[in-house]
Each structure stands twice: as structure tokens, then as C-alpha cells.
Design a protein around this motif. Structure first.
Motif, PDB file in Angstrom:
ATOM      1  N   PRO A   1       0.837  -1.199   0.000  1.00 22.36           N
ATOM      2  CA  PRO A   1       0.000   0.000   0.000  1.00 22.36           C
ATOM      3  C   PRO A   1       0.875   1.254   0.000  1.00 22.36           C
ATOM      4  O   PRO A   1       1.840   1.348   0.765  1.00 22.36           O
ATOM      5  CB  PRO A   1      -0.797  -0.131   1.302  1.00 22.36           C
ATOM      6  N   SER A   2       0.540   2.199  -0.858  1.00 22.25           N
ATOM      7  CA  SER A   2       1.373   3.392  -0.993  1.00 22.25           C
ATOM      8  C   SER A   2       0.536   4.507  -1.599  1.00 22.25           C
ATOM      9  O   SER A   2      -0.558   4.273  -2.115  1.00 22.25           O
ATOM     10  CB  SER A   2       2.596   3.108  -1.873  1.00 22.25           C
ATOM     11  N   GLY A   3       1.082   5.725  -1.546  1.00 18.36           N
ATOM     12  CA  GLY A   3       0.343   6.833  -2.125  1.00 18.36           C
ATOM     13  C   GLY A   3       1.005   8.168  -1.875  1.00 18.36           C
ATOM     14  O   GLY A   3       2.125   8.253  -1.359  1.00 18.36           O
ATOM     15  N   VAL A   4       0.279   9.218  -2.230  1.00 16.00           N
ATOM     16  CA  VAL A   4       0.785  10.589  -2.199  1.00 16.00           C
ATOM     17  C   VAL A   4       0.329  11.283  -0.917  1.00 16.00           C
ATOM     18  O   VAL A   4      -0.826  11.147  -0.499  1.00 16.00           O
ATOM     19  CB  VAL A   4       0.273  11.374  -3.428  1.00 16.00           C
ATOM     20  N   VAL A   5       1.240  12.033  -0.305  1.00 17.71           N
ATOM     21  CA  VAL A   5       0.901  12.820   0.876  1.00 17.71           C
ATOM     22  C   VAL A   5       0.068  14.024   0.430  1.00 17.71           C
ATOM     23  O   VAL A   5       0.554  14.891  -0.299  1.00 17.71           O
ATOM     24  CB  VAL A   5       2.163  13.291   1.619  1.00 17.71           C
ATOM     25  N   ASP A   6      -1.188  14.061   0.853  1.00 17.22           N
ATOM     26  CA  ASP A   6      -2.075  15.175   0.532  1.00 17.22           C
ATOM     27  C   ASP A   6      -1.939  16.275   1.572  1.00 17.22           C
ATOM     28  O   ASP A   6      -1.606  16.018   2.738  1.00 17.22           O
ATOM     29  CB  ASP A   6      -3.531  14.709   0.490  1.00 17.22           C
ATOM     30  N   LYS A   7      -2.237  17.501   1.158  1.00 20.42           N
ATOM     31  CA  LYS A   7      -2.180  18.630   2.086  1.00 20.42           C
ATOM     32  C   LYS A   7      -3.176  18.462   3.228  1.00 20.42           C
ATOM     33  O   LYS A   7      -2.970  18.975   4.323  1.00 20.42           O
ATOM     34  CB  LYS A   7      -2.461  19.932   1.334  1.00 20.42           C
ATOM     35  N   GLU A   8      -4.269  17.735   2.972  1.00 20.90           N
ATOM     36  CA  GLU A   8      -5.298  17.548   3.995  1.00 20.90           C
ATOM     37  C   GLU A   8      -4.891  16.512   5.041  1.00 20.90           C
ATOM     38  O   GLU A   8      -5.511  16.430   6.109  1.00 20.90           O
ATOM     39  CB  GLU A   8      -6.616  17.120   3.350  1.00 20.90           C
ATOM     40  N   ASP A   9      -3.872  15.704   4.752  1.00 22.36           N
ATOM     41  CA  ASP A   9      -3.440  14.677   5.695  1.00 22.36           C
ATOM     42  C   ASP A   9      -2.681  15.302   6.863  1.00 22.36           C
ATOM     43  O   ASP A   9      -2.037  16.345   6.720  1.00 22.36           O
ATOM     44  CB  ASP A   9      -2.528  13.655   5.004  1.00 22.36           C
ATOM     45  N   SER A  10      -2.714  14.626   7.999  1.00 24.55           N
ATOM     46  CA  SER A  10      -1.990  15.104   9.177  1.00 24.55           C
ATOM     47  C   SER A  10      -0.556  14.585   9.152  1.00 24.55           C
ATOM     48  O   SER A  10      -0.103  13.917  10.079  1.00 24.55           O
ATOM     49  CB  SER A  10      -2.698  14.642  10.452  1.00 24.55           C
ATOM     50  N   GLY A  11       0.157  14.885   8.068  1.00 24.68           N
ATOM     51  CA  GLY A  11       1.532  14.438   7.928  1.00 24.68           C
ATOM     52  C   GLY A  11       1.619  13.065   7.288  1.00 24.68           C
ATOM     53  O   GLY A  11       0.605  12.411   7.000  1.00 24.68           O
ATOM     54  N   PRO A  12       2.846  12.575   7.051  1.00 23.86           N
ATOM     55  CA  PRO A  12       3.035  11.287   6.380  1.00 23.86           C
ATOM     56  C   PRO A  12       2.366  10.110   7.082  1.00 23.86           C
ATOM     57  O   PRO A  12       1.840   9.212   6.413  1.00 23.86           O
ATOM     58  CB  PRO A  12       4.560  11.136   6.355  1.00 23.86           C
ATOM     59  N   GLU A  13       2.374  10.084   8.411  1.00 26.70           N
ATOM     60  CA  GLU A  13       1.728   8.959   9.094  1.00 26.70           C
ATOM     61  C   GLU A  13       0.227   8.954   8.837  1.00 26.70           C
ATOM     62  O   GLU A  13      -0.384   7.893   8.660  1.00 26.70           O
ATOM     63  CB  GLU A  13       2.001   8.991  10.594  1.00 26.70           C
ATOM     64  N   GLY A  14      -0.371  10.138   8.802  1.00 27.91           N
ATOM     65  CA  GLY A  14      -1.788  10.213   8.471  1.00 27.91           C
ATOM     66  C   GLY A  14      -2.064   9.685   7.078  1.00 27.91           C
ATOM     67  O   GLY A  14      -3.064   8.995   6.840  1.00 27.91           O
ATOM     68  N   THR A  15      -1.169  10.006   6.141  1.00 25.36           N
ATOM     69  CA  THR A  15      -1.303   9.480   4.781  1.00 25.36           C
ATOM     70  C   THR A  15      -1.170   7.966   4.772  1.00 25.36           C
ATOM     71  O   THR A  15      -1.924   7.262   4.087  1.00 25.36           O
ATOM     72  CB  THR A  15      -0.238  10.091   3.858  1.00 25.36           C
ATOM     73  N   ALA A  16      -0.202   7.445   5.528  1.00 25.53           N
ATOM     74  CA  ALA A  16       0.010   5.999   5.580  1.00 25.53           C
ATOM     75  C   ALA A  16      -1.239   5.284   6.088  1.00 25.53           C
ATOM     76  O   ALA A  16      -1.655   4.258   5.532  1.00 25.53           O
ATOM     77  CB  ALA A  16       1.210   5.684   6.466  1.00 25.53           C
ATOM     78  N   ARG A  17      -1.847   5.819   7.129  1.00 25.07           N
ATOM     79  CA  ARG A  17      -3.069   5.215   7.665  1.00 25.07           C
ATOM     80  C   ARG A  17      -4.205   5.286   6.643  1.00 25.07           C
ATOM     81  O   ARG A  17      -4.960   4.324   6.462  1.00 25.07           O
ATOM     82  CB  ARG A  17      -3.470   5.909   8.963  1.00 25.07           C
ATOM     83  N   ARG A  18      -4.326   6.427   5.986  1.00 27.43           N
ATOM     84  CA  ARG A  18      -5.399   6.601   5.004  1.00 27.43           C
ATOM     85  C   ARG A  18      -5.229   5.659   3.823  1.00 27.43           C
ATOM     86  O   ARG A  18      -6.190   4.999   3.388  1.00 27.43           O
ATOM     87  CB  ARG A  18      -5.430   8.059   4.524  1.00 27.43           C
ATOM     88  N   GLU A  19      -4.013   5.590   3.277  1.00 25.57           N
ATOM     89  CA  GLU A  19      -3.781   4.742   2.109  1.00 25.57           C
ATOM     90  C   GLU A  19      -3.971   3.263   2.442  1.00 25.57           C
ATOM     91  O   GLU A  19      -4.514   2.496   1.636  1.00 25.57           O
ATOM     92  CB  GLU A  19      -2.374   4.978   1.554  1.00 25.57           C
ATOM     93  N   LEU A  20      -3.524   2.851   3.621  1.00 26.36           N
ATOM     94  CA  LEU A  20      -3.699   1.456   4.023  1.00 26.36           C
ATOM     95  C   LEU A  20      -5.179   1.097   4.073  1.00 26.36           C
ATOM     96  O   LEU A  20      -5.598   0.044   3.562  1.00 26.36           O
ATOM     97  CB  LEU A  20      -3.045   1.220   5.383  1.00 26.36           C
ATOM     98  N   LEU A  21      -5.981   1.970   4.659  1.00 30.11           N
ATOM     99  CA  LEU A  21      -7.418   1.713   4.757  1.00 30.11           C
ATOM    100  C   LEU A  21      -8.086   1.786   3.391  1.00 30.11           C
ATOM    101  O   LEU A  21      -8.879   0.902   3.025  1.00 30.11           O
ATOM    102  CB  LEU A  21      -8.057   2.720   5.712  1.00 30.11           C
ATOM    103  N   GLU A  22      -7.778   2.828   2.610  1.00 21.10           N
ATOM    104  CA  GLU A  22      -8.442   3.015   1.321  1.00 21.10           C
ATOM    105  C   GLU A  22      -8.122   1.895   0.339  1.00 21.10           C
ATOM    106  O   GLU A  22      -8.989   1.470  -0.428  1.00 21.10           O
ATOM    107  CB  GLU A  22      -8.033   4.360   0.716  1.00 21.10           C
ATOM    108  N   GLU A  23      -6.881   1.419   0.337  1.00 17.61           N
ATOM    109  CA  GLU A  23      -6.483   0.420  -0.657  1.00 17.61           C
ATOM    110  C   GLU A  23      -6.790  -1.009  -0.228  1.00 17.61           C
ATOM    111  O   GLU A  23      -6.982  -1.879  -1.081  1.00 17.61           O
ATOM    112  CB  GLU A  23      -4.985   0.550  -0.966  1.00 17.61           C
TER     113      GLU A  23
END
Length: 215
Positions: free
Chosen positions: A105-127
Motif C-alpha cells: 500500500p502506498s500513495g501521495v501525501v495530501d495537504k489535507e493529511d496530518s503528515g506522512p503517518e496520516g497518509t500511511a493510515r489513510r492509504e492502508l485503509l483506502e487500498e
């Protein structure tokens, strides 16, 4: 790249450890200096990428132009392991290489994310539909020093559980597969360089911080 020091692992909770990565820098005897940027021009810009053309001059006077720089947002890559020791893998079509590729699971850090860890959690769940209460940062590396300034942030998601349903983008088709950790380590499942880097950083984490078990 070195991994050392008394603060290398610091316990954050019952089963979570912080993994700290230090990168050593070799000093060159050639007196290499950064290039001087004489001018810059944006050739292309959209929501995904900015292509910049720089005219540069080396310290010895050599002019290098144009030198193209690809400005991406930072990326994340997540190695998620379930309580019974399986790695959560994703398989999807990658048009850049026109192949169906298995990865993490991987992806792009969005401005709306709470930093890279927030992106990691989001991408893991979404994918994949998986979440983890024990997200361990493994470090950050440049995606491609030659012409990309962005970083890839690596995470280990321990005790990952299936808690939801994937929420894929319109252009995504992803199959999720669980493969035993030892099989992932010993078989070339991963063919993308930053996914392989994530695997090796996780191996270092387990070797140094948690040698007895991976779960």
C-alpha cells in the motif's frame, strides 16, 4: 546508511517501538559544489506533478541547460503485517511499465493529511480495508536524487486488522492478498524499488528492535 545508537529503539507502548534511522554523509575530497541556478521555468504543472526546467552553471563554469526537475509531493509506503504474520500485498495495473505489479500500500501525501503517518493510515485503509494501532515510522529516503526532490516515508503497520472496506479511486483496481512474511522476504514479490526499500527497513527493525518475533 547506518543504524545505531542507544536511542535507536524507544518503547512507545506495549507492542510499539520507534525506529530511528540515521544517514551518514561522506565528505568528498573533490570539493564538489552545488550548481548555481541561473534561471528556472515551469514547463508543466497540474495536481500531480510540476516539471521545472533549470539553467545551471557548475563551479568550473560549465553551463548545463535545460536540466529538468520533476516536483512531486512526498510519497508513503506501508508494510502491514497481520497478527498471524501475513503481509498485506496489493496487486494492480501500473501503466508506467504497462504491467500488473504486486506491491505494498502506498500513495501521495495530501495537504489535507496530518503528515506522512496520516497518509500511511489513510492509504492502508483506502487500498486494503486494513488498519493498525501500531504504526512504526521506518525512516524517509529520497525517491530519486537525480531529478526529484520528494521523499518517500516508510512505515511498518503492526497487528494490522481488516476493519473496513477499500475505498478506491475511480481509476484504481486493486486485489488484496495476504502472504506469509517469510515468503515475502524470500520471494521477489516486490518489483518497485521503494517497496523493496520498505521491506529491508522493516527487516532491520525486526533484527534490531524486535528480534524474537514479527508480530
Amino acid at each position: 546508511m547506518s543504524i545505531s545508537g542507544p536511542g535507536f529503539c524507544r518503547k512507545l507502548g506495549p507492542s510499539q517501538m520507534r525506529f530511528q534511522l540515521s544517514i551518514g554523509v561522506r565528505r568528498s575530497s573533490l570539493m564538489i559544489k552545488p550548481w548555481e541556478v541561473l534561471s528556472s521555468k515551469i514547463e508543466l504543472e497540474d495536481r500531480w506533478i510540476k516539471v521545472r526546467a533549470d539553467d545551471c552553471q557548475r563551479s568550473d563554469g560549465l553551463i548545463i541547460k535545460p536540466y529538468y526537475v520533476l516536483e512531486y509531493a512526498d510519497w508513503v509506503c506501508v508494510l502491514a503485517i497481520t497478527p498471524d504474520g501475513n503481509v498485506v500485498l496489493t496487486t494492480e495495473y501500473r501503466h508506467g511499465v504497462r504491467s500488473i505489479v504486486t506491491g505494498l500500500p502506498s500513495g501521495v501525501v495530501d495537504k489535507e493529511d496530518s503528515g506522512p503517518e496520516g497518509t500511511a493510515r489513510r492509504e492502508l485503509l483506502e487500498e486494503t480495508g486494513y488498519t493498525s494501532e501500531h504504526m512504526v515510522p521506518l525512516g524517509s529516503l529520497y525517491a530519486n536524487c537525480t531529478n526529484q526532490p520528494n521523499l518517500v516515508h516508510y512505515f511498518l503497520a503492526r497487528d494490522a486488522e481488516l476493519t473496513g472496506t477499500p475505498a478506491l479511486d475511480a481509476n484504481e483496481q486493486i486485489d488484496v492478498e495476504l502472504v506469509p512474511w517469510e515468503q515475502v522476504r524470500s520471494t521477489p514479490f516486490l518489483r518497485q524499488s521503494h517497496h523493496v526499500a520498505c521491506l529491508h527497513l522493516a527487516e532491520k527493525y525486526f533484527d534490531v528492535c524486535s528480534p524474537a518475533t514479527i508480530v
